[in-house]
Scaffold this active site. Structure first.
Site, PDB file in Angstrom:
ATOM      1  N   PRO A 109      -5.551  -0.555   2.790  1.00  0.00           N
ATOM      2  CA  PRO A 109      -5.105  -0.835   4.172  1.00  0.00           C
ATOM      3  C   PRO A 109      -5.846  -2.010   4.780  1.00  0.00           C
ATOM      4  CG  PRO A 109      -5.337   1.515   3.836  1.00  0.00           C
ATOM      5  CD  PRO A 109      -5.849   0.866   2.582  1.00  0.00           C
ATOM      6  N   CYS A 110      -5.080  -2.917   5.383  1.00  0.00           N
ATOM      7  CA  CYS A 110      -5.653  -4.197   5.801  1.00  0.00           C
ATOM      8  C   CYS A 110      -6.158  -4.225   7.233  1.00  0.00           C
ATOM      9  CB  CYS A 110      -4.614  -5.305   5.620  1.00  0.00           C
ATOM     10  SG  CYS A 110      -3.137  -5.072   6.641  1.00  0.00           S
TER      11      CYS A 110
END
Length: 434
Positions: free
Chosen positions: A112-113
């Site tokens: 997840p960024c």
């Protein structure tokens, strides 16, 4: 056939690029339940295509058969290869037991960024909360998979902000990651790439980290070879105009298109003759927002400029803070070769993605967002409308993913070629000895 595992798989955009290049997925690991169902549906598509039974898949899209009936048409082991689990210290051992132990050529994925993105970091004002966000350390889980499966290569995809994100000791995360990958036997290199240079009609910059076993004689691939000139394309004309005109709050349930596919849709495999149209669903909007949409669209096509929130007529303003997210209302650049980046926030509202037509005062539909992300029309997203938008916004654009897969395949061929030459040299030496 090269084999891979997809970690933090999302809806499978990255995986789609590898499947198109004939890589075999051994497992997909993803925590979002709707994305997991999407992955299973996509695996069903590829399996039924392989056995020449795509009509059953399209029956599912037309709601002639249920999801359970679709699943009964494919091997259960294929469905079980989608592991719906959060990747953590607590779940790691269980996940590994569910993955068929065999030689893995590549591990792909992108944690997840949000913890690395510049916008995401700016939204978190509490420094302790920001520094201790567990998502910042998910690359360590990625490393654990490398230690178990020892793939020849890996691909780690993330947002540009990962290049500037810092640890609590002010050390750049990318530098820290490089050291830790090297400690488990991998050399890495990376590049900031824009999907719009590879045929995607969207400005979407991503950092592509590629790692290889340090003993292998490899180097980072040259992505400048294979770039595509997008200058002749237009977003609305080439990827949106064949879709039926609909109003805000309307759902298109006829599964049909307005016109024949464009040359772009054909050449990039986004629409085929067999496809049925799904997810052409527009959010409802109130009259105040529709008035704003009209002003935003008019300003864009008249001046090619954004209408900032602070410049709206006072009677249309509903937000107290007019200095934050001034570009919250933005039209998709229909007359340009690429749109602005589709992000996961699209699940919250569509104000940042207004459809580029004064006669349709609405935000883009799920299918239009998917097309901007280069997903083919036969890609079906499971779950609610918001869940579908979230899956699309978080995904790697499949057309760009295929370019990455091509480069990884070339590296694997080089490894095999080097090993073949080494084996022959060793054989010759043995013959000379005796």
């Amino acid at each position: 056939m090269f084999k891979y595992i997809d970690l933090f798989a999302g809806a499978g955009g990255l995986s789609e690029g590898f499947i198109r290049e004939n890589f075999m997925p051994i497992a997909h690991v993803e925590k979002d339940k709707y994305a997991c169902e999407t992955l299973k549906t996509r695996l069903a598509f590829h399996y039924l295509k392989k056995i020449s039974n795509l009509e059953s898949y399209y029956d599912y899209l037309r709601k002639k058969i249920t999801r359970a009936e679709l699943h009964n048409l494919i091997p259960q082991t294929l469905l079980q290869s989608v592991i719906c689990s959060e990747i953590s210290d607590n779940s790691f051992a269980d996940i590994v037991t569910k993955i068929d132990k065999q030689e893995i050529d590549v591990i792909v994925g992108g944690p997840p960024c949000q913890a690395y993105s510049i916008v995401g970091r700016a939204r978190v004002r509490d420094e302790d909360k920001k520094n201790n966000d567990p998502r910042r350390f998910l690359y360590k889980q990625y490393i654990k998979f490398l230690e178990v499966y020892k793939p020849k290569l890996f691909v780690f995809e993330n947002v540009p902000g990962i290049l500037s994100a810092k640890d609590t000791d002010s050390e750049l995360f990318i530098k820290k990651m490089k050291t830790e990958f090297e400690e488990v036997g991998y050399t890495i290199d990376f590049e900031l790439l824009d999907a719009s240079n590879f045929g995607v009609l969207q400005k979407r910059k991503r950092v592509i980290i590629i790692g290889w076993q340090s003993a292998l004689n490899l180097r980072y691939p040259d992505f400048s070879i294979g770039t595509i000139d997008n200058s002749t394309f237009e977003v609305k004309r080439d990827i949106l105009d064949d879709l039926p005109n609909i109003s805000q709050g309307e759902s298109w349930n006829k599964f049909t298109y307005r016109t024949t596919p464009t040359a772009y849709l054909n050449s990039f495999g986004i629409r085929t003759e067999e496809d049925v149209l799904t997810w052409h669903i527009a959010r409802p909007t109130n009259s105040n927002d529709r008035q704003i949409y009209k002003l935003v669209i008019e300003k864009w096509f008249r001046e090619h400029k954004r209408l900032h929130y602070k410049d709206l007529p006072e009677d249309l303003k509903t937000q107290k803070n007019q200095n934050v997210f001034n570009n919250r209302f933005s039209v998709v650049e229909g007359d340009l070769p690429f749109a602005h980046t589709v992000v996961a926030h699209i699940e919250q509202d569509g104000h940042y993605y207004i459809y580029p037509d004064i006669n349709q005062l609405r935000s883009i539909t799920v299918r239009e967002a998917a097309r901007i992300q280069s997903f083919p029309d036969n890609y079906f997203f499971e779950g609610t409308r918001s869940a579908a938008f979230r899956q699309i916004g978080n995904a790697v654009a499949p057309i760009f993913a295929r370019v990455v897969a091509i480069k990884i395949k070339e590296m694997l061929w080089q490894i095999n070629s080097n090993q073949y030459l080494l084996k022959n040299i060793e054989s010759d030496l043995l013959q000379d000895t005796y």
